[in-house]
Design a protein around this motif. Structure first.
Motif, PDB file in Angstrom:
ATOM      1  N   TYR A 152       0.814  -1.212   0.000  1.00  0.00           N
ATOM      2  CA  TYR A 152       0.000   0.000   0.000  1.00  0.00           C
ATOM      3  C   TYR A 152       0.851   1.267   0.000  1.00  0.00           C
ATOM      4  CZ  TYR A 152      -2.881   3.766   1.690  1.00  0.00           C
ATOM      5  OH  TYR A 152      -3.498   4.980   1.826  1.00  0.00           O
ATOM      6  N   ASP A 153       1.909   1.315   0.819  1.00  0.00           N
ATOM      7  CA  ASP A 153       2.765   2.503   0.897  1.00  0.00           C
ATOM      8  C   ASP A 153       3.354   2.860  -0.462  1.00  0.00           C
ATOM      9  OD1 ASP A 153       2.206   2.292   3.552  1.00  0.00           O
ATOM     10  OD2 ASP A 153       4.252   1.803   4.172  1.00  0.00           O
ATOM     11  N   GLU A 154       3.813   1.848  -1.171  1.00  0.00           N
ATOM     12  CA  GLU A 154       4.417   2.086  -2.480  1.00  0.00           C
ATOM     13  C   GLU A 154       3.368   2.434  -3.528  1.00  0.00           C
ATOM     14  OE1 GLU A 154       7.220  -0.947  -3.574  1.00  0.00           O
ATOM     15  OE2 GLU A 154       8.076  -0.968  -1.553  1.00  0.00           O
ATOM     16  N   GLN A 155       2.157   1.897  -3.386  1.00  0.00           N
ATOM     17  CA  GLN A 155       1.066   2.275  -4.294  1.00  0.00           C
ATOM     18  C   GLN A 155       0.729   3.754  -4.128  1.00  0.00           C
ATOM     19  OE1 GLN A 155      -2.462  -0.116  -4.036  1.00  0.00           O
ATOM     20  NE2 GLN A 155      -1.303  -2.013  -3.965  1.00  0.00           N
ATOM     21  N   CYS A 166       1.171   9.303  -6.305  1.00  0.00           N
ATOM     22  CA  CYS A 166       1.613  10.704  -6.222  1.00  0.00           C
ATOM     23  C   CYS A 166       2.501  11.056  -7.404  1.00  0.00           C
ATOM     24  CB  CYS A 166       2.358  10.948  -4.915  1.00  0.00           C
ATOM     25  SG  CYS A 166       1.297  10.893  -3.456  1.00  0.00           S
ATOM     26  N   TRP A 167       3.440  10.180  -7.742  1.00  0.00           N
ATOM     27  CA  TRP A 167       4.328  10.435  -8.878  1.00  0.00           C
ATOM     28  C   TRP A 167       3.548  10.502 -10.193  1.00  0.00           C
ATOM     29  CZ3 TRP A 167       8.787  12.543  -8.399  1.00  0.00           C
ATOM     30  CH2 TRP A 167       9.622  12.262  -7.323  1.00  0.00           C
ATOM     31  N   ASN A 168       2.407   9.823 -10.258  1.00  0.00           N
ATOM     32  CA  ASN A 168       1.629   9.758 -11.493  1.00  0.00           C
ATOM     33  C   ASN A 168       0.491  10.780 -11.555  1.00  0.00           C
ATOM     34  OD1 ASN A 168       2.996   7.646 -12.899  1.00  0.00           O
ATOM     35  ND2 ASN A 168       2.183   6.246 -11.357  1.00  0.00           N
ATOM     36  N   GLY A 169       0.573  11.850 -10.761  1.00  0.00           N
ATOM     37  CA  GLY A 169      -0.392  12.937 -10.886  1.00  0.00           C
ATOM     38  C   GLY A 169      -1.539  12.922  -9.905  1.00  0.00           C
ATOM     39  N   TRP A 170      -1.533  12.034  -8.944  1.00  0.00           N
ATOM     40  CA  TRP A 170      -2.618  11.937  -7.981  1.00  0.00           C
ATOM     41  C   TRP A 170      -2.784  13.209  -7.160  1.00  0.00           C
ATOM     42  CZ3 TRP A 170      -2.684  11.700  -2.535  1.00  0.00           C
ATOM     43  CH2 TRP A 170      -3.881  11.264  -1.977  1.00  0.00           C
ATOM     44  N   LEU A 171      -1.688  13.859  -6.807  1.00  0.00           N
ATOM     45  CA  LEU A 171      -1.764  15.067  -5.977  1.00  0.00           C
ATOM     46  C   LEU A 171      -2.567  16.171  -6.652  1.00  0.00           C
ATOM     47  CD1 LEU A 171       1.839  15.320  -4.543  1.00  0.00           C
ATOM     48  CD2 LEU A 171      -0.241  14.800  -3.295  1.00  0.00           C
ATOM     49  N   ASP A 172      -2.271  16.441  -7.900  1.00  0.00           N
ATOM     50  CA  ASP A 172      -2.990  17.492  -8.630  1.00  0.00           C
ATOM     51  C   ASP A 172      -4.476  17.177  -8.746  1.00  0.00           C
ATOM     52  OD1 ASP A 172      -0.745  19.073  -9.025  1.00  0.00           O
ATOM     53  OD2 ASP A 172      -0.212  18.053 -10.874  1.00  0.00           O
ATOM     54  N   ALA A 173      -4.795  15.917  -8.928  1.00  0.00           N
ATOM     55  CA  ALA A 173      -6.195  15.528  -9.108  1.00  0.00           C
ATOM     56  C   ALA A 173      -6.980  15.527  -7.801  1.00  0.00           C
ATOM     57  CB  ALA A 173      -6.264  14.148  -9.753  1.00  0.00           C
ATOM     58  N   MET A 174      -6.355  15.098  -6.717  1.00  0.00           N
ATOM     59  CA  MET A 174      -7.083  14.934  -5.462  1.00  0.00           C
ATOM     60  C   MET A 174      -6.939  16.094  -4.478  1.00  0.00           C
ATOM     61  SD  MET A 174      -8.676  12.271  -5.941  1.00  0.00           S
ATOM     62  CE  MET A 174      -8.627  11.208  -7.350  1.00  0.00           C
ATOM     63  N   LEU A 175      -5.900  16.899  -4.627  1.00  0.00           N
ATOM     64  CA  LEU A 175      -5.679  18.018  -3.706  1.00  0.00           C
ATOM     65  C   LEU A 175      -5.457  19.324  -4.470  1.00  0.00           C
ATOM     66  CD1 LEU A 175      -3.139  16.180  -1.376  1.00  0.00           C
ATOM     67  CD2 LEU A 175      -5.564  16.523  -0.951  1.00  0.00           C
ATOM     68  N   PRO A 176      -6.360  19.677  -5.386  1.00  0.00           N
ATOM     69  CA  PRO A 176      -6.105  20.868  -6.211  1.00  0.00           C
ATOM     70  C   PRO A 176      -6.056  22.167  -5.415  1.00  0.00           C
ATOM     71  CG  PRO A 176      -8.356  20.114  -6.525  1.00  0.00           C
ATOM     72  CD  PRO A 176      -7.651  19.072  -5.689  1.00  0.00           C
ATOM     73  N   GLU A 177      -6.794  22.250  -4.313  1.00  0.00           N
ATOM     74  CA  GLU A 177      -6.793  23.480  -3.533  1.00  0.00           C
ATOM     75  C   GLU A 177      -5.568  23.603  -2.642  1.00  0.00           C
ATOM     76  OE1 GLU A 177      -8.854  20.181  -1.603  1.00  0.00           O
ATOM     77  OE2 GLU A 177      -9.435  21.236  -3.401  1.00  0.00           O
ATOM     78  N   ILE A 178      -4.799  22.541  -2.493  1.00  0.00           N
ATOM     79  CA  ILE A 178      -3.603  22.575  -1.649  1.00  0.00           C
ATOM     80  C   ILE A 178      -2.343  22.809  -2.465  1.00  0.00           C
ATOM     81  CG2 ILE A 178      -2.144  21.177  -0.136  1.00  0.00           C
ATOM     82  CD1 ILE A 178      -4.683  19.951   0.974  1.00  0.00           C
ATOM     83  N   ILE A 179      -2.294  22.268  -3.664  1.00  0.00           N
ATOM     84  CA  ILE A 179      -1.099  22.368  -4.494  1.00  0.00           C
ATOM     85  C   ILE A 179      -0.885  23.816  -4.909  1.00  0.00           C
ATOM     86  CG2 ILE A 179       0.037  21.557  -6.592  1.00  0.00           C
ATOM     87  CD1 ILE A 179      -0.440  19.381  -4.472  1.00  0.00           C
ATOM     88  N   TYR A 190       6.994  21.468  -9.613  1.00  0.00           N
ATOM     89  CA  TYR A 190       7.438  20.119  -9.930  1.00  0.00           C
ATOM     90  C   TYR A 190       7.451  19.271  -8.675  1.00  0.00           C
ATOM     91  CZ  TYR A 190       9.072  22.274 -14.223  1.00  0.00           C
ATOM     92  OH  TYR A 190       9.136  22.971 -15.399  1.00  0.00           O
ATOM     93  N   LEU A 191       7.006  18.040  -8.791  1.00  0.00           N
ATOM     94  CA  LEU A 191       7.135  17.086  -7.700  1.00  0.00           C
ATOM     95  C   LEU A 191       8.589  16.661  -7.682  1.00  0.00           C
ATOM     96  CD1 LEU A 191       6.085  15.247  -5.491  1.00  0.00           C
ATOM     97  CD2 LEU A 191       5.316  13.680  -7.260  1.00  0.00           C
ATOM     98  N   TRP A 192       9.306  17.107  -6.667  1.00  0.00           N
ATOM     99  CA  TRP A 192      10.750  16.921  -6.662  1.00  0.00           C
ATOM    100  C   TRP A 192      11.178  15.699  -5.868  1.00  0.00           C
ATOM    101  CZ3 TRP A 192      13.978  18.642  -9.938  1.00  0.00           C
ATOM    102  CH2 TRP A 192      15.347  18.497  -9.701  1.00  0.00           C
ATOM    103  N   GLU A 193      10.539  15.469  -4.726  1.00  0.00           N
ATOM    104  CA  GLU A 193      10.976  14.370  -3.872  1.00  0.00           C
ATOM    105  C   GLU A 193       9.823  13.879  -3.018  1.00  0.00           C
ATOM    106  OE1 GLU A 193      14.630  13.506  -0.799  1.00  0.00           O
ATOM    107  OE2 GLU A 193      13.890  15.537  -0.931  1.00  0.00           O
ATOM    108  N   ILE A 194       9.808  12.564  -2.786  1.00  0.00           N
ATOM    109  CA  ILE A 194       8.883  11.961  -1.839  1.00  0.00           C
ATOM    110  C   ILE A 194       9.713  11.118  -0.885  1.00  0.00           C
ATOM    111  CG2 ILE A 194       6.957  10.379  -1.488  1.00  0.00           C
ATOM    112  CD1 ILE A 194       5.943  11.111  -4.245  1.00  0.00           C
TER     113      ILE A 194
END
Length: 108
Positions: free
Chosen positions: A37-40, A45-58, A68-72
Motif C-alpha cells: 500500500y505505501d508504495e502504491q 503521487c508520482w503519477n499525478g494523484w496530488l494534482d487531481a485529489m488536492l487541487p486546492e492545496i497544491i 514540480y514534484l521533486w521528492e517523496i
C-alpha cells in the motif's frame, strides 16, 4: 532584485480513510497492484494523484506555473512530499517534517 523560489511541503498521512479512499477511487495502475500500500500511494503521487485529489492545496509559482514534484520521502506513518520550481535545500527550521523539526530542536 532576487526573487524567492516557491517551495511547498505536504505531509500525506498513510493510514487515513482519506488517503485510502482517494487511492482506491482513482483507477489503479496494473503495475501497482502487486506493490504494498505505501508504495502504491507513492506511485500514485508520482503519477499525478496530488494534482487531481488536492487541487486546492497544491501551490503554483509566482508566474502561475505548476510546481514540480521533486521528492517523496517515505516515513513510518506519512509521505513527506516536496514540490518546488527548482531544487533547493529546505531550511529545516521551517520544515513541517516532524523528523526535521525534532533534529533542529535538539541542537538549540
Amino acid at each position: 532584485m532576487e526573487t524567492n523560489a516557491v517551495q511547498q511541503e505536504i505531509l500525506l498521512m498513510k493510514n487515513t480513510s482519506f488517503s485510502k479512499r482517494q487511492l482506491f477511487e482513482k483507477e489503479r495502475m496494473e503495475t501497482a497492484r502487486n506493490l504494498p500500500y505505501d508504495e502504491q500511494l507513492e506511485a500514485a503521487c508520482w503519477n499525478g494523484w496530488l494534482d487531481a485529489m488536492l487541487p486546492e492545496i497544491i501551490d503554483t509559482s509566482d508566474k502561475g506555473k505548476s510546481l514540480y514534484l521533486w521528492e517523496i520521502m517515505q516515513a513510518k506513518s506519512f509521505l513527506n512530499i516536496e514540490l518546488c520550481e527548482a531544487p533547493k535545500v529546505i531550511d529545516m527550521q521551517y520544515s513541517i517534517n516532524p523528523y526535521a523539526v525534532m533534529s533542529t530542536v535538539c541542537y538549540e
